[in-house]
Design an enzyme around this catalytic site. Sequence first.
Site, mmCIF file in Angstrom:
data_model
loop_
_atom_site.group_PDB
_atom_site.id
_atom_site.type_symbol
_atom_site.label_atom_id
_atom_site.label_comp_id
_atom_site.label_asym_id
_atom_site.label_seq_id
_atom_site.Cartn_x
_atom_site.Cartn_y
_atom_site.Cartn_z
ATOM 1 N N ARG A 35 0.777 -1.243 0.000
ATOM 2 C CA ARG A 35 0.000 0.000 0.000
ATOM 3 C C ARG A 35 0.809 1.296 0.000
ATOM 4 O O ARG A 35 0.238 2.372 -0.030
ATOM 5 C CB ARG A 35 -0.990 -0.015 1.173
ATOM 6 C CG ARG A 35 -2.062 -1.064 0.974
ATOM 7 C CD ARG A 35 -3.050 -1.177 2.110
ATOM 8 N NE ARG A 35 -4.015 -2.239 1.847
ATOM 9 C CZ ARG A 35 -3.778 -3.532 2.043
ATOM 10 N NH1 ARG A 35 -2.604 -3.921 2.520
ATOM 11 N NH2 ARG A 35 -4.698 -4.437 1.763
ATOM 12 N N ILE A 104 5.468 -13.056 4.449
ATOM 13 C CA ILE A 104 5.595 -14.436 3.989
ATOM 14 C C ILE A 104 7.017 -14.703 3.495
ATOM 15 O O ILE A 104 7.289 -15.732 2.894
ATOM 16 C CB ILE A 104 4.576 -14.706 2.844
ATOM 17 C CG1 ILE A 104 4.769 -13.696 1.697
ATOM 18 C CG2 ILE A 104 3.154 -14.620 3.386
ATOM 19 C CD1 ILE A 104 3.876 -13.965 0.490
ATOM 20 N N ASP A 105 7.930 -13.751 3.751
ATOM 21 C CA ASP A 105 9.250 -13.808 3.126
ATOM 22 C C ASP A 105 10.313 -14.589 3.899
ATOM 23 O O ASP A 105 11.414 -14.818 3.393
ATOM 24 C CB ASP A 105 9.765 -12.389 2.832
ATOM 25 C CG ASP A 105 9.781 -11.488 4.081
ATOM 26 O OD1 ASP A 105 10.046 -11.991 5.188
ATOM 27 O OD2 ASP A 105 9.536 -10.277 3.931
ATOM 28 N N HIS A 120 0.262 -15.277 7.711
ATOM 29 C CA HIS A 120 -0.129 -15.468 6.315
ATOM 30 C C HIS A 120 0.717 -16.511 5.595
ATOM 31 O O HIS A 120 0.761 -16.554 4.373
ATOM 32 C CB HIS A 120 -0.091 -14.114 5.583
ATOM 33 C CG HIS A 120 -1.121 -13.153 6.099
ATOM 34 N ND1 HIS A 120 -1.046 -11.790 5.942
ATOM 35 C CD2 HIS A 120 -2.265 -13.366 6.799
ATOM 36 C CE1 HIS A 120 -2.088 -11.213 6.516
ATOM 37 N NE2 HIS A 120 -2.838 -12.145 7.049
ATOM 38 N N CYS A 128 2.284 -30.189 -2.694
ATOM 39 C CA CYS A 128 1.455 -30.704 -3.785
ATOM 40 C C CYS A 128 0.021 -30.824 -3.264
ATOM 41 O O CYS A 128 -0.211 -31.364 -2.187
ATOM 42 C CB CYS A 128 1.963 -32.067 -4.231
ATOM 43 S SG CYS A 128 0.806 -32.893 -5.344
ATOM 44 N N CYS A 131 -0.729 -34.993 -3.378
ATOM 45 C CA CYS A 131 -0.061 -35.981 -2.512
ATOM 46 C C CYS A 131 0.638 -35.351 -1.308
ATOM 47 O O CYS A 131 1.226 -36.050 -0.498
ATOM 48 C CB CYS A 131 0.949 -36.801 -3.325
ATOM 49 S SG CYS A 131 2.443 -35.888 -3.755
ATOM 50 N N CYS A 149 3.925 -31.323 -9.352
ATOM 51 C CA CYS A 149 4.573 -32.386 -8.586
ATOM 52 C C CYS A 149 4.852 -33.575 -9.520
ATOM 53 O O CYS A 149 4.224 -33.694 -10.587
ATOM 54 C CB CYS A 149 3.619 -32.800 -7.472
ATOM 55 S SG CYS A 149 4.193 -34.164 -6.456
ATOM 56 N N SER A 190 0.029 -1.367 7.507
ATOM 57 C CA SER A 190 -1.040 -0.381 7.336
ATOM 58 C C SER A 190 -2.217 -0.699 8.263
ATOM 59 O O SER A 190 -3.124 0.103 8.396
ATOM 60 C CB SER A 190 -1.520 -0.384 5.878
ATOM 61 O OG SER A 190 -2.013 -1.671 5.552
ATOM 62 N N ASN A 212 5.557 3.490 12.059
ATOM 63 C CA ASN A 212 5.174 3.338 10.656
ATOM 64 C C ASN A 212 5.562 4.581 9.864
ATOM 65 O O ASN A 212 5.742 5.648 10.436
ATOM 66 C CB ASN A 212 3.657 3.095 10.547
ATOM 67 C CG ASN A 212 3.312 2.176 9.408
ATOM 68 O OD1 ASN A 212 3.864 1.071 9.314
ATOM 69 N ND2 ASN A 212 2.433 2.604 8.519
HETATM 70 P P1 NAD Z 1 0.810 -2.832 3.552
HETATM 71 O O1 NAD Z 1 1.493 -2.770 2.231
HETATM 72 O O2 NAD Z 1 -0.654 -2.722 3.579
HETATM 73 O O3 NAD Z 1 1.379 -1.668 4.490
HETATM 74 C C1 NAD Z 1 2.735 -1.475 4.696
HETATM 75 C C2 NAD Z 1 2.877 -0.306 5.657
HETATM 76 O O4 NAD Z 1 4.229 -0.216 6.037
HETATM 77 C C3 NAD Z 1 2.473 1.043 5.075
HETATM 78 O O5 NAD Z 1 1.639 1.701 6.003
HETATM 79 C C4 NAD Z 1 3.809 1.791 4.907
HETATM 80 O O6 NAD Z 1 3.699 3.163 5.157
HETATM 81 C C5 NAD Z 1 4.651 1.135 5.967
HETATM 82 N N1 NAD Z 1 6.078 1.079 5.661
HETATM 83 C C6 NAD Z 1 6.676 0.753 4.493
HETATM 84 N N2 NAD Z 1 7.999 0.732 4.627
HETATM 85 C C7 NAD Z 1 8.254 1.065 5.913
HETATM 86 C C8 NAD Z 1 9.443 1.212 6.664
HETATM 87 N N3 NAD Z 1 10.651 1.005 6.142
HETATM 88 N N4 NAD Z 1 9.329 1.553 7.980
HETATM 89 C C9 NAD Z 1 8.118 1.766 8.549
HETATM 90 N N5 NAD Z 1 6.969 1.642 7.869
HETATM 91 C C10 NAD Z 1 7.034 1.289 6.564
HETATM 92 O O7 NAD Z 1 1.317 -4.161 4.270
HETATM 93 P P2 NAD Z 1 0.635 -5.039 5.428
HETATM 94 O O8 NAD Z 1 -0.018 -4.157 6.417
HETATM 95 O O9 NAD Z 1 1.645 -6.018 5.855
HETATM 96 O O10 NAD Z 1 -0.537 -5.850 4.755
HETATM 97 C C11 NAD Z 1 -0.494 -6.342 3.454
HETATM 98 C C12 NAD Z 1 -0.283 -7.830 3.223
HETATM 99 O O11 NAD Z 1 0.818 -7.834 2.386
HETATM 100 C C13 NAD Z 1 0.134 -8.723 4.335
HETATM 101 O O12 NAD Z 1 -0.857 -9.651 4.488
HETATM 102 C C14 NAD Z 1 1.380 -9.468 3.821
HETATM 103 O O13 NAD Z 1 1.150 -10.861 3.825
HETATM 104 C C15 NAD Z 1 1.491 -9.070 2.386
HETATM 105 N N6 NAD Z 1 2.826 -8.768 1.876
HETATM 106 C C16 NAD Z 1 3.941 -9.352 2.406
HETATM 107 C C17 NAD Z 1 5.199 -9.020 1.918
HETATM 108 C C18 NAD Z 1 6.395 -9.684 2.524
HETATM 109 O O14 NAD Z 1 6.308 -10.820 2.973
HETATM 110 N N7 NAD Z 1 7.540 -8.997 2.582
HETATM 111 C C19 NAD Z 1 5.338 -8.082 0.897
HETATM 112 C C20 NAD Z 1 4.166 -7.504 0.345
HETATM 113 C C21 NAD Z 1 2.923 -7.857 0.867
#
Ligand code: NAD
Length: 238
Positions: A35, A104-105, A120, A128, A131, A149, A190, A212
């Site tokens: 976002r 999820i990283d 998440h 798979c 199986c 698979c 967010s 944030n």
């Molecule tokens: P989001 O994208 O909705 O929000 C990210 C928030 O982090 C924003 O408000 C932004 O302003 C803030 N932000 C970005 N960089 C920042 C920093 N360096 N320091 C402080 N704040 C920072 O992400 P969300 O709330 O995690 O929800 C979205 C979904 O996205 C999650 O369910 C997640 O599974 C998935 N997602 C995961 C990854 C990952 O695993 N790295 C990447 C993208 C999305």
Amino acid sequence: MDKLERLAGFVRESSRIVFFGGAGVSTESGIPDFRSEDGLYHQQFDYPPETILSHTFYKRHPDIFFDFYRKKMLCLSAEPNDAHKKLAQWEQEGRLLAVVTQNIDGLHQKAGSRNVLELHGSVHRNYCEKCRRFYPAEFILQCEGSPRCSCGGIIKPDVVLYEESLNESVLERSIQAIHDADLLIVGGTSLAVYPAAGLLQYYEGDRLVLINRSPTPYDSRADLLLSGKIGEILRSLP
Ligand code: NAD
């Protein structure tokens, strides 16, 4: 006293820190969030990312799903940043109970954290559908189209897609950890994705810290609100 000093004091006085984070924790490792202005939701694709990352879309158009997933969600060369490292340090020092993450990283584990509750799921677990054989993320990356698979079934990443429910055991353990925390630090999220964001209500302490880069719907509930980059902020703490 400035905000960073207050936070440093909280950390020193706490023995049951819980961290609750999201995609913003990994942007300083080069993984885009959803976002932010440079996030995936502001880029142009043939379908909106929320649609591609839904269970219905995965079932109907697996090839398009996996193409997007490989290009945008699988960032296997990313390394942990100072936020991941500080949290791992606190756990090793016996000050941190758990990291609850929407990410999820797998970068918290790569930094050395052990008690990571992945709401998440993780790109590092793939099964798979027929199986249940396990495959690593590297296998998914090297395939073309839908990964198959040896038995012929499609291999599905163990990540929670839109329309899918969270793993109950992970959810329960996250609620318990947040309930038990003496300091809850929420960062890089967010707080727009439910039910994950709703977990904050289980915190009963009076030290809710929110870090944030942009405002969230929970800002007014924070006992301490810091605006900035989470890696830079956590790096400066004890
Ligand atoms: P989001 O994208 O909705 O929000 C990210 C928030 O982090 C924003 O408000 C932004 O302003 C803030 N932000 C970005 N960089 C920042 C920093 N360096 N320091 C402080 N704040 C920072 O992400 P969300 O709330 O995690 O929800 C979205 C979904 O996205 C999650 O369910 C997640 O599974 C998935 N997602 C995961 C990854 C990952 O695993 N790295 C990447 C993208 C999305």
